[in-house]
Design an enzyme around this catalytic site. Sequence first.
Site, mmCIF file in Angstrom:
data_model
loop_
_atom_site.group_PDB
_atom_site.id
_atom_site.type_symbol
_atom_site.label_atom_id
_atom_site.label_comp_id
_atom_site.label_asym_id
_atom_site.label_seq_id
_atom_site.Cartn_x
_atom_site.Cartn_y
_atom_site.Cartn_z
ATOM 1 N N LYS A 13 0.832 -1.214 0.000
ATOM 2 C CA LYS A 13 0.000 0.000 0.000
ATOM 3 C C LYS A 13 0.867 1.265 0.000
ATOM 4 C CE LYS A 13 -2.017 -0.967 3.918
ATOM 5 N NZ LYS A 13 -1.295 -2.181 4.345
ATOM 6 N N ARG A 127 12.156 -5.628 3.281
ATOM 7 C CA ARG A 127 12.023 -4.187 3.519
ATOM 8 C C ARG A 127 12.988 -3.752 4.632
ATOM 9 N NH1 ARG A 127 6.198 -1.669 4.561
ATOM 10 N NH2 ARG A 127 6.233 -2.490 6.671
ATOM 11 N N ARG A 139 12.180 -0.009 11.004
ATOM 12 C CA ARG A 139 10.992 0.013 11.867
ATOM 13 C C ARG A 139 11.088 -1.072 12.927
ATOM 14 N NH1 ARG A 139 5.626 0.438 8.157
ATOM 15 N NH2 ARG A 139 4.829 -0.606 10.017
ATOM 16 N N ARG A 150 0.954 -8.277 13.880
ATOM 17 C CA ARG A 150 0.301 -7.284 13.001
ATOM 18 C C ARG A 150 -0.641 -7.973 12.020
ATOM 19 N NH1 ARG A 150 5.308 -4.597 10.505
ATOM 20 N NH2 ARG A 150 3.839 -3.286 9.388
HETATM 21 P P1 AMP Z 1 1.508 0.790 9.180
HETATM 22 O O1 AMP Z 1 2.620 1.728 8.839
HETATM 23 O O2 AMP Z 1 0.232 1.126 8.450
HETATM 24 O O3 AMP Z 1 1.895 -0.659 9.048
HETATM 25 O O4 AMP Z 1 1.169 1.027 10.736
HETATM 26 C C1 AMP Z 1 2.139 0.768 11.740
HETATM 27 C C2 AMP Z 1 1.451 0.669 13.088
HETATM 28 O O5 AMP Z 1 0.792 1.912 13.394
HETATM 29 C C3 AMP Z 1 0.344 -0.368 13.187
HETATM 30 O O6 AMP Z 1 0.857 -1.657 13.445
HETATM 31 C C4 AMP Z 1 -0.487 0.182 14.342
HETATM 32 O O7 AMP Z 1 0.146 -0.036 15.587
HETATM 33 C C5 AMP Z 1 -0.426 1.679 14.077
HETATM 34 N N1 AMP Z 1 -1.532 2.114 13.189
HETATM 35 C C6 AMP Z 1 -1.421 2.626 11.930
HETATM 36 N N2 AMP Z 1 -2.615 2.932 11.422
HETATM 37 C C7 AMP Z 1 -3.524 2.589 12.386
HETATM 38 C C8 AMP Z 1 -4.940 2.640 12.464
HETATM 39 N N3 AMP Z 1 -5.693 3.096 11.431
HETATM 40 N N4 AMP Z 1 -5.530 2.209 13.612
HETATM 41 C C9 AMP Z 1 -4.805 1.759 14.651
HETATM 42 N N5 AMP Z 1 -3.470 1.667 14.637
HETATM 43 C C10 AMP Z 1 -2.821 2.073 13.516
#
Ligand code: AMP
Length: 200
Positions: A13, A127, A139, A150
């Site tokens: 994404k 990554r 990360r 996750r």
């Molecule tokens: P991402 O970069 O989208 O993989 O997000 C990394 C982390 O941020 C996730 O594993 C969650 O802990 C938090 N996070 C990101 N977006 C959301 C969301 N819409 N709702 C809740 N937690 C989020």
Amino acid sequence: MRIILLGPPGAGKGTQSERIVARYGIPQLSTGDMLRAAVSAGTPVGLQAKSVMEAGGLVSDAIVVGIVADRIEEADAKRGFILDGFPRTVEQARALDAMLSEKGIALDTVIEFAVDENALVGRIARRAEETAARGQPVRKDDTPEVFKTRLDAYRKQTAPLSDYYAGTGLLQTIDGMKAVDAVTEDLVASLDRLSAAAAS
Ligand code: AMP
């Protein structure tokens, strides 16, 4: 155009959003990026989110809905936006619907990346390696152990959004297992069809 990209962590994404930002002149709103920035800056939101993110769980809806509501008010999001990583629960999707209808605007499409979950652990490991090779910080949640949590959160809390958006007629699915450029081509084809239909 107002677009949601849906798919598990590692589905592509973020990579695909970055590629289509310039083409459509709309910003990518990644809640993950916004939360990571808040954590780095040590803001109150960042302090609350840090440990949940490091463990691979979901930050509370109240926090995330609040940051998205503020962000879509900014000038660059007036013409549209790509939501990446939000909504992640049906509750967040409902909150988004309410937020948008209050502003008199609507989503144009929800594009889901269909991926083979078994391939995702390898993608995330790559990554992390590539990020480290560029000398950038990796990360903390890009480890195989946290990744499983996750993915689990995705299956339980986010996957139901497919049905939610299928019910609204907004859902389109693309094959996220193709090569990165081929996925971009499919994504652009879907979005171009949509903007042509809107213009006619
Ligand atoms: P991402 O970069 O989208 O993989 O997000 C990394 C982390 O941020 C996730 O594993 C969650 O802990 C938090 N996070 C990101 N977006 C959301 C969301 N819409 N709702 C809740 N937690 C989020």
